[in-house]
Design a protein around this motif. Sequence first.
Motif, PDB file in Angstrom:
ATOM      1  N   ALA A   1       1.331   3.483   2.754  1.00  0.00           N
ATOM      2  CA  ALA A   1       0.046   4.260   2.949  1.00  0.00           C
ATOM      3  C   ALA A   1      -0.622   4.347   4.395  1.00  0.00           C
ATOM      4  O   ALA A   1      -1.821   4.788   4.505  1.00  0.00           O
ATOM      5  CB  ALA A   1      -1.105   3.658   2.048  1.00  0.00           C
TER       6      ALA A   1
ATOM      7  N   LEU B   1      -7.156  12.172  -1.761  1.00  0.00           N
ATOM      8  CA  LEU B   1      -6.458  11.625  -2.841  1.00  0.00           C
ATOM      9  C   LEU B   1      -6.569  12.462  -4.256  1.00  0.00           C
ATOM     10  O   LEU B   1      -7.514  13.238  -4.508  1.00  0.00           O
ATOM     11  CB  LEU B   1      -7.165  10.362  -3.380  1.00  0.00           C
ATOM     12  CG  LEU B   1      -6.927   9.192  -2.245  1.00  0.00           C
ATOM     13  CD1 LEU B   1      -7.490   8.069  -2.929  1.00  0.00           C
ATOM     14  CD2 LEU B   1      -5.582   8.842  -1.632  1.00  0.00           C
TER      15      LEU B   1
ATOM     16  N   ASP C   1       0.745  -1.374  -0.032  1.00  0.00           N
ATOM     17  CA  ASP C   1       0.048   0.110   0.102  1.00  0.00           C
ATOM     18  C   ASP C   1       0.831   1.384  -0.191  1.00  0.00           C
ATOM     19  O   ASP C   1       1.610   1.385   0.919  1.00  0.00           O
ATOM     20  CB  ASP C   1      -0.854   0.193   1.284  1.00  0.00           C
ATOM     21  CG  ASP C   1      -1.646  -1.357   1.263  1.00  0.00           C
ATOM     22  OD1 ASP C   1      -2.529  -1.666   0.486  1.00  0.00           O
ATOM     23  OD2 ASP C   1      -1.454  -2.116   2.298  1.00  0.00           O
TER      24      ASP C   1
ATOM     25  N   ARG D   1      -4.277   0.150  -0.690  1.00  0.00           N
ATOM     26  CA  ARG D   1      -5.349   0.996   0.173  1.00  0.00           C
ATOM     27  C   ARG D   1      -4.904   2.182   0.403  1.00  0.00           C
ATOM     28  O   ARG D   1      -3.733   2.368   0.920  1.00  0.00           O
ATOM     29  CB  ARG D   1      -5.767  -0.279   0.968  1.00  0.00           C
ATOM     30  CG  ARG D   1      -6.263  -1.484   0.610  1.00  0.00           C
ATOM     31  CD  ARG D   1      -6.138  -2.414   1.652  1.00  0.00           C
ATOM     32  NE  ARG D   1      -5.036  -2.732   2.166  1.00  0.00           N
ATOM     33  CZ  ARG D   1      -4.579  -3.489   3.374  1.00  0.00           C
ATOM     34  NH1 ARG D   1      -5.697  -3.750   4.169  1.00  0.00           N
ATOM     35  NH2 ARG D   1      -3.426  -3.478   3.637  1.00  0.00           N
ATOM     36  N   ASN D   2      -5.920   2.890   0.562  1.00  0.00           N
ATOM     37  CA  ASN D   2      -5.829   4.333   1.310  1.00  0.00           C
ATOM     38  C   ASN D   2      -5.971   4.115   2.831  1.00  0.00           C
ATOM     39  O   ASN D   2      -7.073   4.491   3.267  1.00  0.00           O
ATOM     40  CB  ASN D   2      -6.886   5.271   0.746  1.00  0.00           C
ATOM     41  CG  ASN D   2      -6.577   6.821   1.389  1.00  0.00           C
ATOM     42  OD1 ASN D   2      -5.505   7.127   1.812  1.00  0.00           O
ATOM     43  ND2 ASN D   2      -7.568   7.655   0.838  1.00  0.00           N
TER      44      ASN D   2
ATOM     45  N   TYR E   1       1.706   5.511  -1.103  1.00  0.00           N
ATOM     46  CA  TYR E   1       1.502   6.555  -1.613  1.00  0.00           C
ATOM     47  C   TYR E   1       2.580   7.513  -2.317  1.00  0.00           C
ATOM     48  O   TYR E   1       3.525   7.128  -1.916  1.00  0.00           O
ATOM     49  CB  TYR E   1       1.270   7.728  -0.464  1.00  0.00           C
ATOM     50  CG  TYR E   1      -0.122   7.480   0.416  1.00  0.00           C
ATOM     51  CD1 TYR E   1      -1.420   7.025  -0.209  1.00  0.00           C
ATOM     52  CD2 TYR E   1       0.019   7.829   1.703  1.00  0.00           C
ATOM     53  CE1 TYR E   1      -2.506   6.818   0.559  1.00  0.00           C
ATOM     54  CE2 TYR E   1      -1.154   7.481   2.611  1.00  0.00           C
ATOM     55  CZ  TYR E   1      -2.401   7.019   1.971  1.00  0.00           C
ATOM     56  OH  TYR E   1      -3.424   6.764   2.711  1.00  0.00           O
TER      57      TYR E   1
ATOM     58  N   LEU F   1      -2.676   7.988  -4.391  1.00  0.00           N
ATOM     59  CA  LEU F   1      -2.617   6.466  -3.941  1.00  0.00           C
ATOM     60  C   LEU F   1      -1.859   5.622  -5.319  1.00  0.00           C
ATOM     61  O   LEU F   1      -2.550   5.601  -6.481  1.00  0.00           O
ATOM     62  CB  LEU F   1      -3.678   6.159  -3.790  1.00  0.00           C
ATOM     63  CG  LEU F   1      -4.097   4.516  -3.365  1.00  0.00           C
ATOM     64  CD1 LEU F   1      -3.152   4.267  -2.128  1.00  0.00           C
ATOM     65  CD2 LEU F   1      -5.532   4.222  -2.973  1.00  0.00           C
TER      66      LEU F   1
END
Length: 283
Positions: free
Chosen positions: A215, A237, A85, A230-231, A87, A226
């Motif tokens: 994330a 976002l 996950d 998953r956020n 970012y 993202l």
Amino acid sequence: MSLPYGLDPITCSDFKRDGVLCPIDVMPEDEASTVRARIEVLEARSHGRLSGLARVKPHLLMPFLWDVVHDPRIVDPVTSLLGPDIYCIGSSIIDKPAGSDSYVAWHQDATFWGLSAAEGATAWLALSAANSESGCMEAIPGTHTLQMEHLDTGDARNMLGAREAVRQEIDRSSARVLVLQPGQMSLHHPLILHGSGRNVAADRRLGFVIRYVPACIRQEGATVTLVRGRNLSDMPLEVAPEDEMGPAALSRHADIIRCAGGVIRRAKEAHLAAAAQRPETET
């Protein structure tokens, strides 16, 4: 998750120990040259140089850079280090013109980022040759385990947005020179101590830099892209640009950069205020 371009366990252990990996092959040189050429076309439309604003988070303005941020040849190695996950908290077009006196002071990236935890991996993708002559990055392995005190140099030649530098004297005897050919990247931890000198080469030193974090981390007051998974931290976002430098993307981008600037400003003020409270013997 299958990672065709993922890193092996030994390489991941090297990153955990040293805080830096270099070089990693990402794309053929001609593909990197195409990315460079597309940036230079946009520069030509902007009187030879993109504005400082457009060079920050340009993946929100240029679909081809959005694609680079999501390229599995970059993201798979990052996933090997950070988990599934991910970012992107920022990207930058880094340009050190030939013959300029610009430099990057020794610093730790995450100092003013306002992260809930200083974890991540920054990908530095070379779009031109990055070597000692052109002022490539140098990093001191193992310096990512401790946050150091920084100050504001006030030096306009220092390419860092906050003009920061570590306060203490740097022993460069163990520094590693991160030489890259176009299409190669380095990966470095947000707290690795690094800097770079002047470009005395005949060509510019051009790179596209992408800052990835797990994330599960928050950057309060900011927005993120993202990239994979998953956020987890429920961050606001960012979305892909509809077209190149289009009006809708430009409007969103201006608001996003304004908020990001506030995050950095507040983190810088907090860091400098805390440093001013420490006894001189601690610095």
